[in-house]
Design a protein around this motif. Structure first.
Motif, mmCIF file in Angstrom:
data_model
loop_
_atom_site.group_PDB
_atom_site.id
_atom_site.type_symbol
_atom_site.label_atom_id
_atom_site.label_comp_id
_atom_site.label_asym_id
_atom_site.label_seq_id
_atom_site.Cartn_x
_atom_site.Cartn_y
_atom_site.Cartn_z
ATOM 1 N N LEU A 111 46.263 36.046 45.122
ATOM 2 C CA LEU A 111 44.875 35.568 45.157
ATOM 3 C C LEU A 111 44.601 34.728 46.403
ATOM 4 O O LEU A 111 43.537 34.848 47.013
ATOM 5 N N THR A 121 51.517 41.493 51.853
ATOM 6 C CA THR A 121 51.373 41.664 50.408
ATOM 7 C C THR A 121 52.584 42.389 49.833
ATOM 8 O O THR A 121 52.906 43.491 50.251
ATOM 9 N N LEU A 135 38.319 44.089 48.425
ATOM 10 C CA LEU A 135 39.035 42.820 48.270
ATOM 11 C C LEU A 135 38.539 42.052 47.045
ATOM 12 O O LEU A 135 39.327 41.413 46.341
ATOM 13 N N THR A 136 37.255 42.142 46.760
ATOM 14 C CA THR A 136 36.704 41.490 45.576
ATOM 15 C C THR A 136 37.263 42.123 44.305
ATOM 16 O O THR A 136 37.615 41.421 43.351
ATOM 17 N N ILE A 145 44.306 37.166 49.341
ATOM 18 C CA ILE A 145 43.024 37.882 49.306
ATOM 19 C C ILE A 145 41.917 36.978 49.829
ATOM 20 O O ILE A 145 41.098 37.395 50.656
ATOM 21 N N GLN A 146 41.893 35.737 49.366
ATOM 22 C CA GLN A 146 40.851 34.810 49.801
ATOM 23 C C GLN A 146 40.944 34.533 51.298
ATOM 24 O O GLN A 146 39.921 34.463 51.989
ATOM 25 N N THR A 171 40.719 41.045 43.738
ATOM 26 C CA THR A 171 40.698 39.731 43.106
ATOM 27 C C THR A 171 40.502 39.873 41.597
ATOM 28 O O THR A 171 41.194 39.219 40.804
ATOM 29 N N ALA A 193 43.694 41.144 40.085
ATOM 30 C CA ALA A 193 44.715 40.091 40.094
ATOM 31 C C ALA A 193 44.433 39.058 39.002
ATOM 32 O O ALA A 193 45.356 38.590 38.329
ATOM 33 N N ARG A 194 43.176 38.735 38.804
ATOM 34 C CA ARG A 194 42.820 37.784 37.737
ATOM 35 C C ARG A 194 43.142 38.358 36.364
ATOM 36 O O ARG A 194 43.614 37.644 35.480
#
Length: 128
Positions: free
Chosen positions: A94, A121, A67-68, A97-98, A71, A74-75
Motif C-alpha cells: 500500500l 513490488t 493503481l487505485t 502504491i501510494q 489499492t 490490497a485492502r
C-alpha cells in the motif's frame, strides 16, 4: 455476486457505484482492470509483470485507475489476513502504491513510475 463486485469496484463511493451500474462498458473495464491488478500482484515473473503494465503506459487515467484498484485489492487482502507477516507485506505494498500515485501527480513519466513500481513490488502469496 454482481452486487458484491460493484461494491468492491466502487471503492465505497456511492456515485461511482451508480456509474458502474448505469454504464456496463465502464463496469466491464473496471472488472478487467481489477482482474489485471490481482494477476499483476501474484505474478512471479518480472518480465511478465512488465508485459502486463505495457497497456497502461499510454493512458494516465487508466494508469491511476489501475493503481487505485490495486489499492482496493490490497485492502481486501489486508482485511482477510490473519498473520502479521501478511499484514506487513500488504502494508508495504500500500505504501508503494501510494508513492507511485504521488509520483504520477507530480508529472513523473508514467512508464518510469510503473516500471519502478514493478521492480520493487514483491508478488503476494496466493492465499487469502
Amino acid at each position: 455476486d454482481m452486487i458484491a463486485h460493484i461494491v468492491a469496484l466502487s471503492l465505497a463511493k456511492p456515485g461511482r457505484a451508480l456509474e458502474l451500474i448505469e454504464t456496463p462498458t465502464m463496469l466491464d473495464l473496471h472488472r478487467e482492470l481489477f482482474e489485471s491488478a490481482k494477476a499483476f500482484l501474484h505474478e512471479k515473473s518480472a518480465a511478465q509483470r512488465f508485459q502486463m503494465l505495457k497497456p497502461l503506459f499510454e493512458d494516465a487515467l487508466i494508469t491511476r485507475e489501475f493503481l487505485t484498484l490495486l489499492t482496493a485489492y490490497a485492502r481486501q487482502r489486508l482485511l482477510k489476513s490473519d498473520g502479521h507477516g501478511a499484514c506487513a507485506e500488504v502494508l508495504d505494498l500500500l505504501v508503494r502504491i501510494q508513492k507511485t500515485l504521488d509520483l504520477l501527480k507530480r508529472n513523473v513519466n508514467a512508464r518510469l513510475a510503473l516500471e519502478h513500481f514493478a521492480l520493487e513490488t514483491v508478488p503476494l502469496a496466493s492465499s487469502a
